[in-house]
Every structure is written in structure tokens, then in C-alpha cells.
Design a protein around this motif. Structure first.
Motif, PDB file in Angstrom:
ATOM      1  N   GLY A  23      61.927  57.019  34.101  1.00  9.36           N
ATOM      2  CA  GLY A  23      61.460  57.754  32.916  1.00  9.36           C
ATOM      3  C   GLY A  23      62.098  57.255  31.636  1.00  9.36           C
ATOM      4  N   HIS A  24      63.219  56.534  31.765  1.00 10.49           N
ATOM      5  CA  HIS A  24      63.929  56.071  30.579  1.00 10.49           C
ATOM      6  C   HIS A  24      63.859  54.559  30.388  1.00 10.49           C
ATOM      7  N   ILE A  25      62.855  53.948  30.996  1.00 10.62           N
ATOM      8  CA  ILE A  25      62.526  52.564  30.645  1.00 10.62           C
ATOM      9  C   ILE A  25      61.957  52.592  29.228  1.00 10.62           C
ATOM     10  N   ILE A  33      61.966  59.743  19.693  1.00  9.04           N
ATOM     11  CA  ILE A  33      63.298  59.956  20.266  1.00  9.04           C
ATOM     12  C   ILE A  33      63.147  60.685  21.598  1.00  9.04           C
ATOM     13  N   CYS A  34      63.875  60.235  22.577  1.00 11.30           N
ATOM     14  CA  CYS A  34      63.788  60.780  23.936  1.00 11.30           C
ATOM     15  C   CYS A  34      64.886  61.829  24.163  1.00 11.30           C
ATOM     16  N   SER A  35      64.713  62.640  25.216  1.00 12.87           N
ATOM     17  CA  SER A  35      65.735  63.638  25.560  1.00 12.87           C
ATOM     18  C   SER A  35      67.065  62.975  25.910  1.00 12.87           C
ATOM     19  N   CYS A  36      67.028  61.694  26.270  1.00 18.84           N
ATOM     20  CA  CYS A  36      68.263  60.997  26.636  1.00 18.84           C
ATOM     21  C   CYS A  36      68.987  60.456  25.402  1.00 18.84           C
ATOM     22  N   GLY A  37      68.337  60.515  24.235  1.00 17.15           N
ATOM     23  CA  GLY A  37      68.963  60.012  23.023  1.00 17.15           C
ATOM     24  C   GLY A  37      68.419  58.668  22.584  1.00 17.15           C
ATOM     25  N   GLY A  41      61.588  55.833  22.467  1.00 15.30           N
ATOM     26  CA  GLY A  41      60.429  55.172  23.068  1.00 15.30           C
ATOM     27  C   GLY A  41      60.488  55.015  24.572  1.00 15.30           C
ATOM     28  N   CYS A  42      61.280  55.863  25.246  1.00 15.07           N
ATOM     29  CA  CYS A  42      61.311  55.822  26.713  1.00 15.07           C
ATOM     30  C   CYS A  42      59.921  56.170  27.256  1.00 15.07           C
ATOM     31  N   TRP A  43      59.674  55.739  28.490  1.00 13.08           N
ATOM     32  CA  TRP A  43      58.379  56.014  29.154  1.00 13.08           C
ATOM     33  C   TRP A  43      58.068  57.509  29.114  1.00 13.08           C
TER      34      TRP A  43
END
Ligand SMILES: [Zn+2]
Length: 425
Positions: free
Chosen positions: A263-265, A273-277, A280-282
Motif C-alpha cells: 500500500g505504500h509503494i 500525502i499518505c497516512s504513512c507521511g 503518492g503511495c498506492w
């Protein structure tokens, strides 16, 4: 507790060398009992003659090993069916579902689920309840899970034969001890959920905590759409996106268990911005927020908004269908990379991806066809999960059987000794 793969090494070891020592013989016997019980656990009604063919052990050794498992109450035999061959039919071996059970729990974002699963995979109890978003503090989650465990009678009716507890968590989990380092969609960091559960339940049992998508991959591989496929990728989504990778029949975990976080590719350098910081993560293109964004919903509408998009798509709304097609396009784009890297035989779309599949598959296939290497593309099939939303929960159950399957006789002896002490106390 040592984390071991459920299926471990299923190779039957033959005691053919006369040089084996007594200790070695015991190890060989333990491994053979383990392998036979594992097989029966996953394949109901295996005939004794099938075990002879599978293991290369002779009939009397197989009979002796099955006999010991039967004597311990873990398997039972029934007369085999005559299939037109001459001679006596070979008895079939079945797991005894009541002899040993596990407890599986899953704290998801929108729901909590608990199951009691017996040896052989029999689901004795399974309940899933919705919960409102935002009520996900570790303490209240554990309390709600414990209430649910009591509601299905897991302690009152099954505690005396419980092997362990398996937890499926939407989290980055340290494999060595099941410690949760980060669960972005639950708002958790650095959490010993295993210890909290054991204390709240008052049960002194081994707990295995695993990443939700890793658990889903295990369940689909062992009992679902991925049965017989040793190289598969499982994808799951609720709010975020998780992945579980099985290669050569073994889960891919990486050095510490953090692997498989597909999910974070990064798929879109100009993305959100993704929940991981990161950016553009998948997940930001195929997760829940992305679907709602494509469908024209502002902000976090949650599960109800997602259900509304599904309902609109079913009613033929072009906007909703376009939104799913956009998810499908990004799904295919990311999958093409995964197919190129891992060369899987199967991609299993789990949980909400399975529900989306009828609406996303055309766009997904187009993108996959356009981007994946032809050799790898030709070998992969993309299917919806067979176990549905419960796959991760059932995968957690499978991992909890490990102590029994690793050494059946030691488990039975310890269990019966403790049960005897409980009776005399
Ligand atoms: Zn991310």
C-alpha cells in the motif's frame, strides 16, 4: 514466543538410517506426527493409503503414527469407501474439531470480529460487529474485544482446550514478538496488544499478532481462493491498503516482518500525502479516500459514503462507475509492478477489493495488460477472495494453531496435565 509459520516444514522425515540415535528417532517421530496432523488439519478425510503415497513411509509406520494421534484424541478414523479396487478400503483420517481450538480476534477500523476455530478448520463461533469510527483507543478496543469473546462463549465453553490466540491487526507488526509499531488507521503506535489481551482475558495462552493482509494471505492460501497456489499476492483494503505475499509456499516477511507493505509503494510522485507521511503511495490512489474523491465526495465520509458509491454503481450511475474504474486503473498499474517483481500465479483481491472487483476489473485488466511483462502477465490470474471479509481473521486462527501442529504430543501432554491440575484444584 517464537513466531513460526503455520505450515512450517511439512517434509516427512524418514527414519531409514540405522545410525540414528534415540534422540534423533524421537525428533523424527515428532516431525512425522506434526506433518501428518498438519495435513489432516488442512485436508479433511485423507486416507491412510494417501498418507503412504504422500510420505513414502510404509503402511505400518503410517498406521502407527495415525494411531498415536487417534489415541491422543486429535484425529479419528472412519472406514474408507470402496472405490472398485480389490482389497480392504483404506480408512480415512479426520481432525477432531472439539479436541483443540483457537481464538482469533480482529480489531478493524469499522468492525471487531472474534472467532473460535477448531482443529481441521471448523468454525465453532464467529461474530463480527460494526463499530463507529473514532472509538479505537487500545483500551476500549481491548475491552470491546473481550466482551465479544465472552459473548460467543469462548472462555466459558472452550478455554479448557484452547491452543492459543491469533490476532489480525491492520498494523506494522514486529515479527519477533508481535509488537505493534504503527497502525495508522487505528491511531496506534508502540502497542503490546498481545499482553493487553491476555491480561484482560485472564488467559495464560500464547498470542500471535500478525499484519491483517499477511493473515488474509495465509487464510486464502490454506483454505480459500489460493489453495494449491504457492506464489500469490493478497490485497486488502478497508481504509488503507495492505498486502500479503506468499512465495514458494512461504510468507514473505523481510528482516523484521515489515515487508509486503504494498500500500505504500510510491505510484504518484505528484500525489496526495499518505497516512504513512509519504506522498503518492498506492493507498492514496486505491484506498477509501481515493474512491470517495473520484466519486465526488468531499472529506472522510467513511463506510456509509462508500456504501453509497456501491449502491450508485449498482444503479448504473456513470459517476460511481467512473470512480471504480479509476480505482481499477490504479489497481492495475500497481499490480503490474508486483507481477513483474514477484511473478505470482495468483492475485487474490480480498475484503473490499473483492466487493469492488465487478466494477474495477475491466480497467484493472487493461492497465495490467499494458504494463506487466508479457511472460509474467500470461501466468497470473486475478481473482476475488473466497473467504471474504473474514479471511484475515481466519488466517490469524491458523497461525494460533502453531504450538499444537509443531509438536502435537507435547501439546496434548501439557494440556492434559494442566486440565488434571485444574480438576483436582
Ligand atoms: Zn504511504
Amino acid at each position: 514466543l517464537p513466531q513460526t509459520h503455520l505450515w512450517g516444514d511439512t517434509t516427512i522425515v524418514q527414519a531409514s538410517s540405522s545410525a540414528l540415535t534415540g534422540a534423533n528417532l524421537e525428533t523424527v517421530r515428532r516431525d512425522n506426527l506434526s506433518a501428518i496432523l498438519r495435513h489432516v488439519h488442512l485436508h479433511p478425510a485423507t486416507s491412510r493409503s494417501a498418507f503412504v503415497a504422500l510420505t513414502g513411509l510404509n503402511r505400518s509406520t503410517v498406521g502407527d503414527l495415525v494411531g498415536e494421534l487417534a489415541e491422543r484424541g486429535l484425529v479419528r478414523e472412519s472406514p474408507g469407501e470402496r472405490l472398485g479396487q480389490p482389497g480392504r478400503p483404506s480408512p480415512t483420517v479426520h481432525a477432531v474439531a472439539d479436541r483443540a481450538v483457537v481464538l482469533a480476534v480482529e480489531p478493524a477500523v469499522d468492525s471487531l470480529a472474534v472467532a473460535v476455530v477448531g482443529l481441521g478448520g471448523t468454525i465453532h463461533e464467529l461474530v463480527r460487529v460494526d463499530r463507529p469510527r473514532g472509538h479505537t483507543s487500545p483500551e476500549s478496543t481491548v475491552q470491546d474485544l473481550v466482551d465479544l469473546v465472552h459473548r460467543v462463549g469462548a472462555v466459558a465453553r472452550y478455554a479448557d482446550r484452547m491452543v492459543g490466540i491469533g490476532v489480525s491487526a491492520m498494523a506494522i507488526v514486529r515479527r519477533s514478538d508481535g509488537f505493534i509499531l504503527l497502525a495508522p488507521n487505528l491511531g496506534w503506535t508502540d502497542l503490546a496488544l498481545d499482553r493487553m489481551l491476555v491480561e484482560a482475558l485472564g488467559m495464560d495462552l500464547p498470542v500471535t499478532v500478525g499484519n491483517e493482509a499477511d493473515m488474509g494471505a495465509v487464510a486464502e492460501h490454506l483454505r480459500g481462493a489460493g489453495q494449491g497456489s504457492d506464489d500469490l499476492i493478497y490485497l486488502s483494503t478497508e481504509v488503507g491498503v495492505g498486502g500479503g505475499v506468499i512465495i514458494g509456499g512461504q510468507p514473505l516477511a523481510g528482516l523484521a516482518g515489515f515487508g509486503g507493505e504494498v500500500g505504500h509503494i510510491a505510484v504518484n510522485p505528484e500525489g496526495r500525502i499518505c497516512s504513512c507521511g509519504s506522498r503518492g503511495c498506492w493507498e492514496t490512489e486505491i484506498g477509501e479516500l481515493a474512491l470517495l474523491r473520484y466519486a465526488g465526495h468531499g472529506g472522510d465520509g467513511g463506510r456509509e459514503a462508500v456504501d453509497a458509491v456501491f449502491a450508485a454503481a449498482e444503479a448504473g450511475s456513470p459517476t460511481a462507475l467512473r470512480a471504480f474504474a479509476e480505482v481499477g486503473r490504479w489497481l492495475g498499474l500497481g499490480l503490474a509492478s508486483l507481477v513483474n517483481i514477484f511473478n505470482p500465479g495468483l492475485v487474490v483481491l480480498g475484503t473490499r477489493f473483492a466487493r469492488m472487483h465487478p466494477f474495477t476489473q475491466d480497467a484493472m485488466q487493461r492497465e495490467l495488460d499494458a504494463r506487466a511483462l508479457r511472460m509474467a502477465r500470461d501466468l497470473v490470474t486475478v481473482v476475488a477472495s473466497r473467504l471474504g471479509v473474514d479471511a484475515p481473521l481466519l488466517g490469524a486462527a491458523e497461525t494460533a494453531f502453531a504450538p499444537l501442529l509443531r509438536d502435537p504430543i507435547a501439546w496434548v501432554e501439557r494440556h492434559d496435565r494442566l486440565a488434571g491440575q485444574a480438576r483436582t484444584a
